[in-house]
Design an enzyme around this catalytic site. Structure first.
Site, PDB file in Angstrom:
ATOM      1  N   ARG A 180      -2.326  -7.119   8.565  1.00 36.67           N
ATOM      2  CA  ARG A 180      -1.089  -7.853   8.324  1.00 36.67           C
ATOM      3  C   ARG A 180      -0.501  -7.429   6.981  1.00 36.67           C
ATOM      4  O   ARG A 180      -0.843  -8.001   5.942  1.00 36.67           O
ATOM      5  CB  ARG A 180      -1.356  -9.359   8.334  1.00 36.67           C
ATOM      6  CG  ARG A 180      -1.937  -9.874   9.642  1.00 36.67           C
ATOM      7  CD  ARG A 180      -2.350 -11.324   9.507  1.00 36.67           C
ATOM      8  NE  ARG A 180      -2.912 -11.854  10.742  1.00 36.67           N
ATOM      9  CZ  ARG A 180      -3.429 -13.078  10.870  1.00 36.67           C
ATOM     10  NH1 ARG A 180      -3.455 -13.890   9.797  1.00 36.67           N
ATOM     11  NH2 ARG A 180      -3.918 -13.490  12.025  1.00 36.67           N
TER      12      ARG A 180
ATOM     13  N   ASP B  99       2.033  -7.285   3.948  1.00 37.55           N
ATOM     14  CA  ASP B  99       2.873  -8.327   3.355  1.00 37.55           C
ATOM     15  C   ASP B  99       4.345  -7.941   3.388  1.00 37.55           C
ATOM     16  O   ASP B  99       4.708  -6.791   3.653  1.00 37.55           O
ATOM     17  CB  ASP B  99       2.456  -8.581   1.905  1.00 37.55           C
ATOM     18  CG  ASP B  99       1.102  -9.257   1.790  1.00 37.55           C
ATOM     19  OD1 ASP B  99       0.680  -9.917   2.756  1.00 37.55           O
ATOM     20  OD2 ASP B  99       0.465  -9.120   0.722  1.00 37.55           O
TER      21      ASP B  99
ATOM     22  N   TYR C 218      -4.826   3.400   2.145  1.00 36.31           N
ATOM     23  CA  TYR C 218      -3.573   2.961   1.519  1.00 36.31           C
ATOM     24  C   TYR C 218      -3.203   3.899   0.371  1.00 36.31           C
ATOM     25  O   TYR C 218      -4.073   4.498  -0.280  1.00 36.31           O
ATOM     26  CB  TYR C 218      -3.693   1.545   0.966  1.00 36.31           C
ATOM     27  CG  TYR C 218      -3.645   0.444   1.991  1.00 36.31           C
ATOM     28  CD1 TYR C 218      -2.435  -0.179   2.317  1.00 36.31           C
ATOM     29  CD2 TYR C 218      -4.795   0.005   2.629  1.00 36.31           C
ATOM     30  CE1 TYR C 218      -2.384  -1.198   3.252  1.00 36.31           C
ATOM     31  CE2 TYR C 218      -4.759  -1.022   3.578  1.00 36.31           C
ATOM     32  CZ  TYR C 218      -3.550  -1.605   3.873  1.00 36.31           C
ATOM     33  OH  TYR C 218      -3.496  -2.611   4.809  1.00 36.31           O
TER      34      TYR C 218
ATOM     35  N   ARG D 285      -2.933  -4.450  -4.259  1.00 34.08           N
ATOM     36  CA  ARG D 285      -1.902  -4.665  -5.285  1.00 34.08           C
ATOM     37  C   ARG D 285      -2.492  -5.288  -6.546  1.00 34.08           C
ATOM     38  O   ARG D 285      -2.018  -5.030  -7.655  1.00 34.08           O
ATOM     39  CB  ARG D 285      -0.773  -5.524  -4.724  1.00 34.08           C
ATOM     40  CG  ARG D 285       0.025  -4.800  -3.652  1.00 34.08           C
ATOM     41  CD  ARG D 285       1.370  -5.443  -3.409  1.00 34.08           C
ATOM     42  NE  ARG D 285       1.269  -6.732  -2.743  1.00 34.08           N
ATOM     43  CZ  ARG D 285       1.885  -7.824  -3.126  1.00 34.08           C
ATOM     44  NH1 ARG D 285       2.628  -7.834  -4.221  1.00 34.08           N
ATOM     45  NH2 ARG D 285       1.768  -8.934  -2.435  1.00 34.08           N
TER      46      ARG D 285
END
Length: 245
Positions: free
Chosen positions: A50, A52, A111, A198
């Site tokens: 999921r 953001d 990522y 993050r």
């Protein structure tokens, strides 16, 4: 009923994240609307993760079950036709075994976080990179990043609303690479906690700016306390690059 695996890219800027919500545009919602338009079926599209609001994807993976059979290429092209003008592209569609799960079958997620380390305002990369005007010591950032590798309790780098059962994760990769003014932070693991990437990036930027040392980052990890985390990097620099199965 055939199960289809979809590989998808999207610009997350106009969406309130992946997960479908009431009264908010989401990537999952747009995909499910496209599936219904082409098949006449209200099928759930399950993603590998999921992302953001504002986070992008180059290789998000999803699966869905559609009772009406489609040649994979026709399904891909039909979905793309119904997704316009959303900034979402279905790169491929394949029929997979019935027990394939986009989320639970994944072995590793990759990522990339993009930083533009320049005094100039962003032009082409607005909402696609984080501009950090102060010079970053990327060698120091990369050395500090290595202290986070392996299996740890990542509570410090975990969003307070994270729903994962355990804060323990095994980080396989965390590299900081500079090419001119472009700084990339590359990371991979089987799975991540909510906002983990993050949160790690924001803390590494503090190392690069000289506010923290490598030992400070290690101490933040050891604290197992969200209050010990540095700033959380904005979503626009984060990309889900690919998912391994």
């Amino acid at each position: 009923m055939p199960r289809y695996k979809l590989v998808i890219e999207y610009d997350g800027t106009p969406f309130s994240g992946w997960q479908i919500q009431d009264n908010a545009p989401t990537v999952q919602g747009a995909l499910e609307a496209a599936v219904q338009a082409i098949s006449g079926e209200a099928a759930r599209v399950h993603g590998s993760g999921r992302t953001d609001a504002g986070v992008h994807a180059l290789g998000q993976v999803a699966h869905c079950d559609i009772e009406k059979p489609f040649p994979p290429g026709r399904l891909r092209d039909g979905l793309n036709a119904h997704l316009r003008p959303h900034p979402i592209g279905v790169l491929s569609a394949d029929i997979v075994v019935d027990d394939f799960e986009a989320r639970f079958s994944a072995r590793r997620r990759h990522y990339r976080y993009r930083i533009t380390n320049t005094r100039a305002n962003l032009a082409l990369d607005i909402k696609r990179s984080w501009r950090v005007p102060r010079h970053l010591d990327t060698d120091a950032m990369d050395a500090a990043a290595k202290r986070l590798l392996g299996k740890h309790d990542f509570t410090t780098f975990r969003d307070t609303e994270c729903q994962a059962k355990s804060p323990e994760k095994t980080l396989d990769q965390l590299d900081v690479v500079r090419e001119g003014d472009a700084v990339s932070i590359l990371t991979s693991a089987r799975s991540f906690l909510h906002s983990q990437v993050r949160s790690m990036v924001g803390s590494l930027v503090w190392v690069g700016e000289g506010r923290w040392s490598t030992d400070d980052l290690a101490a933040a990890l050891a604290a197992r306390n969200r209050a010990a985390c540095g700033p959380v990097a904005p979503p626009e620099g984060l990309y889900l690059v690919r998912v391994e199965y």
